[in-house]
Motif scaffolding. Structure first.
Motif, short mmCIF file in Angstrom:
data_model
loop_
_atom_site.label_atom_id
_atom_site.label_comp_id
_atom_site.label_asym_id
_atom_site.label_seq_id
_atom_site.Cartn_x
_atom_site.Cartn_y
_atom_site.Cartn_z
N ALA A 1 28.94 16.16 33.07
CA ALA A 1 28.50 16.57 34.26
C ALA A 1 28.07 15.41 34.94
O ALA A 1 26.52 15.90 34.52
CB ALA A 1 28.63 17.75 33.56
N LYS B 1 28.07 22.09 34.70
CA LYS B 1 27.57 21.77 33.14
C LYS B 1 28.81 23.15 32.60
O LYS B 1 29.50 23.25 31.83
CB LYS B 1 26.71 21.70 32.51
CG LYS B 1 26.60 21.23 30.40
CD LYS B 1 25.65 21.64 30.65
CE LYS B 1 24.81 21.61 28.50
NZ LYS B 1 24.29 22.37 28.28
N VAL C 1 32.26 23.58 32.85
CA VAL C 1 32.84 23.38 31.46
C VAL C 1 32.64 23.76 30.83
O VAL C 1 33.56 24.60 29.88
CB VAL C 1 32.72 21.69 32.07
CG1 VAL C 1 33.13 21.62 30.52
CG2 VAL C 1 32.80 21.09 32.62
N VAL D 1 28.62 18.95 25.81
CA VAL D 1 28.90 19.22 27.12
C VAL D 1 26.93 18.58 27.82
O VAL D 1 26.27 19.72 27.07
CB VAL D 1 29.17 19.48 28.04
CG1 VAL D 1 29.16 19.82 29.92
CG2 VAL D 1 30.53 20.49 27.22
N VAL E 1 33.39 14.60 34.92
CA VAL E 1 33.47 15.37 35.26
C VAL E 1 32.61 15.79 36.62
O VAL E 1 31.22 15.63 36.14
CB VAL E 1 33.24 16.81 34.64
CG1 VAL E 1 35.39 17.62 33.99
CG2 VAL E 1 32.32 17.48 33.68
N SER F 1 36.12 28.35 37.94
CA SER F 1 36.36 28.46 36.40
C SER F 1 38.00 27.72 36.42
O SER F 1 38.13 27.65 35.60
CB SER F 1 35.81 29.29 35.48
OG SER F 1 36.59 30.34 36.73
N VAL G 1 38.64 24.37 37.26
CA VAL G 1 38.24 23.10 35.91
C VAL G 1 39.11 23.44 34.80
O VAL G 1 39.60 22.81 34.44
CB VAL G 1 36.86 23.67 35.38
CG1 VAL G 1 35.68 23.28 34.70
CG2 VAL G 1 35.66 23.28 36.85
N LEU H 1 40.81 20.31 32.61
CA LEU H 1 40.25 19.80 31.48
C LEU H 1 41.36 19.92 30.77
O LEU H 1 41.46 19.21 29.93
CB LEU H 1 38.94 20.54 31.62
CG LEU H 1 37.63 20.48 31.40
CD1 LEU H 1 37.00 21.86 31.16
CD2 LEU H 1 37.83 19.46 30.72
#
Length: 88
Positions: A5, A18, A21, A34, A51, A76, A79, A83
Motif C-alpha cells: 500500500a 492497508k 485492503v 500487506v 495498491v 472498501s 477496493v 482487488l
C-alpha cells in the motif's frame, strides 16, 4: 502474496489503505502480507501487487508488477472490486 500500500511518505494514507485492503482480504477469505511503503522506495521493494492512488499508479506501473489505482482509499467496495481480479 505480498501487497504494498503506497503513498507519498509511507504512512498516513498508505496505512489507511492497508487497513482497507486487509479488511477486504478478510471478507474474501484470502491471506496476504500487506505492508506500507513510500512512493520513492515502492518500485524497488519485492511485491506481487501495488495498491495506491491514481497519480502514483501511473508512475509506478512499469510492467514489472500489477498496480491498482484506488480513487477512495476508505471505500472498501471500490477496493474489493479492484482487488478481486488479483486475489480471486
Amino acid at each position: 502474496m505480498k501487497i504494498l500500500a503506497v503513498c507519498g511518505m509511507g504512512f498516513g494514507s498508505s496505512m489507511m489503505l492497508k487497513m482497507t485492503v486487509e479488511q477486504v482480504l478478510k471478507e474474501l477469505n484470502h491471506v496476504a502480507d500487506v505492508e506500507t511503503a513510500d512512493f520513492s522506495t515502492a518500485a524497488s521493494l519485492p511485491a506481487d501487487l501495488i495498491v495506491t492512488n491514481a497519480e502514483f499508479a501511473k508512475q509506478l506501473d512499469d510492467g514489472s508488477k500489477p498496480v491498482i489505482a484506488i480513487d477512495n482509499i476508505a471505500d472498501s467496495q471500490e477496493v474489493k472490486e479492484k482487488l478481486i481480479a488479483y486475489v480471486g
